[in-house]
Design a protein around this motif. Structure first.
Motif, short mmCIF file in Angstrom:
data_model
loop_
_atom_site.label_atom_id
_atom_site.label_comp_id
_atom_site.label_asym_id
_atom_site.label_seq_id
_atom_site.Cartn_x
_atom_site.Cartn_y
_atom_site.Cartn_z
N TYR A 133 5.87 20.11 53.16
CA TYR A 133 6.34 19.54 51.71
C TYR A 133 5.84 18.14 51.59
N PHE A 134 5.82 17.34 52.65
CA PHE A 134 5.27 16.15 52.87
C PHE A 134 4.04 15.96 52.26
N GLU A 135 3.00 16.81 52.69
CA GLU A 135 1.67 17.15 52.16
C GLU A 135 1.55 17.43 50.70
N HIS A 136 2.26 18.23 50.36
CA HIS A 136 2.02 18.61 49.17
C HIS A 136 2.30 17.37 48.11
N SER A 137 3.40 16.66 48.60
CA SER A 137 3.73 15.53 47.59
C SER A 137 2.61 14.50 47.65
N PHE A 138 1.98 14.35 49.02
CA PHE A 138 0.98 13.38 49.33
C PHE A 138 -0.09 13.59 48.41
N LEU A 139 -0.53 14.81 48.54
CA LEU A 139 -1.66 15.24 47.76
C LEU A 139 -1.63 15.10 46.24
N ALA A 140 -0.37 15.42 45.78
CA ALA A 140 -0.26 15.39 44.21
C ALA A 140 -0.22 13.86 43.90
N ALA A 173 7.44 4.95 56.66
CA ALA A 173 6.75 5.77 55.37
C ALA A 173 7.07 7.13 55.13
N GLY A 174 8.14 7.49 56.12
CA GLY A 174 8.70 8.84 55.87
C GLY A 174 7.87 9.82 56.07
N ILE A 175 6.86 9.83 56.96
CA ILE A 175 5.66 11.02 57.18
C ILE A 175 6.20 11.94 58.12
N THR A 176 6.66 13.12 57.58
CA THR A 176 7.62 13.91 58.48
C THR A 176 7.03 15.08 58.21
N PHE A 177 7.41 16.18 59.09
CA PHE A 177 7.19 17.68 58.85
C PHE A 177 8.64 18.30 59.22
N ARG A 178 8.59 19.57 58.81
CA ARG A 178 10.06 20.13 59.31
C ARG A 178 9.50 21.33 60.05
N VAL A 179 10.39 21.83 61.17
CA VAL A 179 10.09 23.17 61.99
C VAL A 179 11.11 24.13 61.75
N TYR A 180 10.35 25.16 61.41
CA TYR A 180 11.31 26.24 61.01
C TYR A 180 12.20 26.85 62.12
N LEU A 185 -5.25 11.51 56.68
CA LEU A 185 -5.37 10.35 55.79
C LEU A 185 -4.39 9.27 55.99
N GLU A 186 -3.07 9.85 56.50
CA GLU A 186 -2.16 8.67 56.77
C GLU A 186 -2.43 8.06 58.25
N ASN A 187 -2.91 9.15 59.30
CA ASN A 187 -3.45 8.53 60.52
C ASN A 187 -4.41 7.44 60.35
N ARG A 188 -5.27 7.56 59.54
CA ARG A 188 -6.28 6.42 59.47
C ARG A 188 -5.81 5.11 58.73
N LEU A 189 -4.79 5.35 57.62
CA LEU A 189 -4.14 4.25 57.16
C LEU A 189 -3.35 3.23 58.32
N VAL A 190 -2.66 4.35 59.26
CA VAL A 190 -1.73 3.38 60.38
C VAL A 190 -2.81 2.91 61.24
N MET A 191 -4.03 3.44 61.56
CA MET A 191 -4.83 2.79 62.55
C MET A 191 -5.53 1.66 62.11
N LYS A 192 -5.84 1.53 60.84
CA LYS A 192 -6.32 0.46 60.10
C LYS A 192 -5.16 -0.67 60.08
N ARG A 193 -3.95 -0.41 60.02
CA ARG A 193 -2.96 -1.45 59.82
C ARG A 193 -2.78 -1.95 61.62
N VAL A 194 -2.94 -1.08 62.43
CA VAL A 194 -2.54 -1.65 63.86
C VAL A 194 -3.67 -2.20 64.42
N PHE A 195 -4.86 -1.70 64.20
CA PHE A 195 -6.04 -2.03 64.89
C PHE A 195 -7.30 -2.79 63.67
#
Lengths: 323, 526
Positions: free
Chosen positions: B274-281, B97-104, B219-229
């Motif tokens: 950025y992922f979150e900004h895009s996700f929320l939009a 799903a490309g759920i990622t973050f960047r570390v400065y 929100l994404e954690n919950r989606l994945v939890m529902k998928r695997v459990f």
């Protein structure tokens, strides 16, 4: 839609189309050079020319290595600085997708991530080292999947049309480049070639994914002239120069019809002129000039699109009612 | 609910856990056949909470806390092998799903996955209700505080909070005094960081009322939890979280016209969130824009589109105050929109969160929040907090310097785990550096004694083990206030670590707020 996002949609598909096309080119070339006894210099180096990378490649690679298969393939696959390497194209495709996540579909995003992850992490490297043909095929198929999902999952509308526009212009460009390189190695198409030359023209057809289409339309013995003509002027062939330009023109017309009348005028004019040119151009001795013209003019069109649609600078002038 | 029909099937599943697993996933069958023996040991068979530390799931004697026995039994039945398998599925899902973050400061790695731990952190309904009241009270008070500070400044005149602490805060923007945003709402989205002390009490560790992030992981954690459990979810009564983006959109629109055009403003794709900004939009069904996409004309905000300029009414902005408008703040900022502050001051655009909120979540203001709550509500603060030494005060500063090894020192205006010193694990050199900084700039730092953060069972290569967790619930305010029933549970994945930040080796867990009414307090078991 947001101007910058429109630009990302456009470039997303240009890069996808480019990766698809380069992967196909590399793949076809591998099998082609096995069949045909050509000089070393004609085996791999032309790929660098097709991709417009001659200057950068020559500056980086010493002359004795320039004809080495692995050097050429490594460069066009992995090079981080070349804007046409598979890795770069997929990287930039994904970066553009990342900034347009709210307009592309989940299916597109996941498939693009799949192919990017394949290239980015170890699996792709291993495949490249053990079964290179499968590696190129996997990338080509991955791009095809995203391109197909674009048509099967998105709403009709501006985002989809800007993606199509990028794809069609890049396609016209790629086909022109591939043809042009054959011109470099073979000279102008004559209509009667040696078997080796005919094999090279055939490889070109395969690189453009047009071999079966050509044989359906051309019942006689294949020859260079008819192949060049087919790849430039056949409006029914999706990858022909004219076919791609016509599709780009229809797409731009839809975008213009829905948008502000002041936008897209210059791009439309340039595209119309190029379509007319592609229809009428004589493909004999002047083939190289004609193809160069196509490549230059697609750039002109892209610059005009950039100025009007993707990076418009100040739009204040458009706030006032038209005089 | 198809109670009648499902009850029988449910009962069979309980009697024959292996069969239930077979039904759930064909992938699992192989693992059971191949590793049948290992499967039989319950997942938590060897799990032991740490001495003197509160564990979210187990009592000190190793029994499930009341209200959580059911969840524990279901996880136990999975066993280690299967949890490992599902953890792999989950990791794959995140990557895909490309759920990622960047570390400065990390130039090459670019995208990283926020490690996700499958073992959920559960909170009983009753506990959550009390927390909800505390959060609403706190956010209400912080809103009134900001309205007062950018208005009459009564609280300063009354001496409840020292004037120099508030007006000396980097987050205070004197230029905006007298500008009251629509509805008097400053804190549209708050993320309040909580930790649980050894006695079981949840304490506020810090307030985030500028641009709190992390909700997309919830929100994404919950989606994945529902998928695997899937079957675990079908049976446990967990409150849903996926309506957050729509609630946020409605809340923001409630402060403007009903057909208001809303955009999410991001610093761009190289921002760590950025992922979150895009996700929320995406989930709010709005456009995601960057500063260069907007322009201001006659104090009105427009977005550049392929059809010409269009008016913007509400901006959910994820850019820090100082970057929003180069004509007012940092002139070199390319992220912002020239003239935006003027449009905001004229009331032509809603900015969420409001500008200047940084003086409310300044870490030097934090110690005064209980007094702030009392001042504006007339009630005692429901949520406790961690004792804090404001290093601007010379006596406090000396105390901190003398006990640096047992303190957490934080820069007052930093967040995300950047600019802090964790005394117990810091090197001598780091301690010396921080001591020098404290002496040079006391106002810039606060210090807190290390809190023995509670633990939650967490998957490790050697099976489930206790790891420290915190909790960030999200509070959304428009014309009314709403608390998301869930939140981001961050976990320090390293053994013995107290640092949960994603940029510093932390991971996250799904937070389950249980739906059942009159549920027992999970802490009441012992």
């Amino acid at each position: 839609m947001i101007s910058r996002v429109a630009g990302s949609c456009f470039w997303l598909h240009r890069y996808l189309e480019r990766a698809q096309s380069v992967a196909q080119l590399l793949r076809v070339n591998r099998s082609f050079v096995l069949d045909v006894p050509v000089d070393e210099i004609e085996k791999h180096y032309p790929l660098i020319i097709v991709c417009g990378e001659q200057a950068r490649f020559d500056a980086r690679v010493e002359p004795s290595l320039r004809h080495d298969r692995d050097v050429v393939e490594d460069y066009l696959t992995w090079d981080g600085e070349s804007p046409v390497s598979l890795r770069s194209s997929l990287y930039w495709a994904r970066e553009n997708a990342r900034t347009t996540r709210e307009v592309i579909s989940l299916e597109m995003w996941e498939s693009l991530n799949d192919v990017w992850t394949f290239v980015r992490f170890g699996a792709g490297r291993r495949k490249y080292n053990t079964d290179r043909d499968a590696f190129f095929k996997r990338i080509k198929d991955g791009c095809d999947l995203v391109l197909g999902q674009t048509e099967s999952t998105l709403l009709e509308g501006e985002p989809l049309d800007f993606m199509r526009l990028g794809r069609f212009l890049e396609r016209a460009n790629q086909t022109a480049r591939m043809l042009d390189v054959k011109h470099h190695t073979l000279g102008p198409p004559r209509g009667a070639e040696t078997p080796v030359e005919t094999a090279q023209w055939n490889a070109l057809l395969y690189s453009c994914g047009a071999a079966e289409a050509y044989h359906k339309r051309w019942p006689a013995r294949p020859d260079g002239r008819s192949i060049a003509d087919f790849l430039v002027k056949e409006p029914d062939l999706p990858r022909s120069v004219l076919g791609s330009l016509l599709r780009a023109r229809d797409t731009l017309a839809r975008i213009r019809a829905a948008g502000h009348p002041a936008l897209g005028v210059a791009a439309e004019r340039a595209l119309d002129a190029l379509v007319a040119h592609a229809r009428e151009a004589p493909l004999g001795a002047a083939l190289h000039e004609e193809l160069t013209h196509v490549i230059d003019e697609t750039t002109t069109i892209c610059v005009a699109l950039e100025r009007d649609y993707f990076d418009p600078g100040d739009q204040r002038a458009l706030l006032e009612p038209a005089p | 609910m198809f109670r009648g029909g499902n009850l029988g099937a449910g009962a069979r599943i309980v009697r024959d856990p292996a069969k239930a697993r077979v039904l759930a996933s064909p992938l699992v069958v192989t693992s059971i056949r191949a590793h049948g023996r290992a499967e039989r040991e319950p997942l938590f068979a060897r799990y032991r909470p740490l001495d003197g530390v509160f564990d979210e799931i187990f009592t000190p004697s190793g029994k499930a806390r009341r209200g959580l026995a059911d969840v524990v039994r279901r996880l136990d039945a999975l066993g280690e092998r299967e949890l490992k398998l599902r953890q792999r599925l989950a990791d794959g899902a995140f990557l895909r799903a490309g759920i990622t973050f960047r570390v400065y400061g990390d130039t090459r790695g670019v995208d990283k996955i926020f490690p996700f731990d499958l073992i959920p952190r559960a909170v009983s309904a009753q506990r959550w209700e009390a927390l909800e009241r505390g959060l609403e009270q706190r956010v209400y008070a912080l809103n009134r505080f900001l309205e007062d500070i950018y208005g009459p400044q009564r609280i300063l005149a009354d001496g409840v909070v020292p004037r120099e602490i508030v007006l000396g805060s980097k987050g205070y923007l004197p230029a905006l005094r007298g500008v009251r945003p629509p509805g008097g709402v400053y804190v549209h989205v708050a993320g309040i960081d909580l930790v649980r002390a050894p006695n079981g009490e949840l304490l506020v560790l810090e307030d985030n009322v500028r641009t709190p992030s992390g909700v997309s992981y919830v929100l994404e954690n919950r989606l994945v939890m529902k998928r695997v459990f899937p079957q675990l979810f079908a049976q446990a009564r967990v409150r849903p979280v996926d309506n957050y983006p729509v609630r946020l959109r409605e809340s923001l629109r409630s402060l403007s016209r009903p057909d208001a055009r809303l955009v999410v403003l991001t610093p761009g794709q190289y921002n760590s969130a950025y992922f979150e900004h895009s996700f929320l939009a995406r989930r709010m069904g709005t456009d995601l824009v960057q500063g260069s996409d907007l322009f201001v004309h006659d104090d009105r905000v427009y977005v550049k589109t392929t059809r010409g300029p269009e008016r913007v009414d509400v901006i959910y902005r994820r850019i820090d105050d100082e970057y929003v408008d180069p004509t007012v703040f940092r002139p070199e900022s390319l992220l912002g929109v020239p003239g935006l502050v003027g449009a905001y001051a004229k009331g032509n655009v809603v900015l969420a969160n409001a500008l200047g909120n940084g003086c409310a979540d300044d870490k030097a203001v934090y110690p005064f929040v209980p007094a702030i709550v009392r001042y504006y509500t007339g009630e005692d603060a429901i949520l406790g907090q961690v004792p804090t030494f404001v290093c601007a005060d010379p006596t406090s500063r000396e105390h901190v310097l003398a006990h640096l090894g047992s303190m957490v020192v934080k820069a007052v205006d930093a967040s995300g785990g950047y600019g802090m010193l964790f005394g117990p694990s810091a090197s001598k050199k780091q301690c010396r550096e921080f001591a020098a900084r404290l002496r040079a700039n006391g106002r810039g730092y606060v210090a807190q004694p290390v809190v023995e953060l509670s633990t939650c069972p967490t998957w490790t290569p050697r099976g489930p083990a206790p790891r420290r967790v915190d909790l960030r619930p999200y509070v959304v305010t428009g014309s009314s206030t709403w608390v998301l029933p869930g939140g981001l549970t961050r976990v320090a994945l390293e053994e013995g670590s107290y640092v949960v930040n994603s940029s510093q080796g932390g991971g996250s867990k799904d937070t389950w707020v249980m739906a059942e009414d009159g549920a027992e307090d999970p802490e009441a078991a012992e």
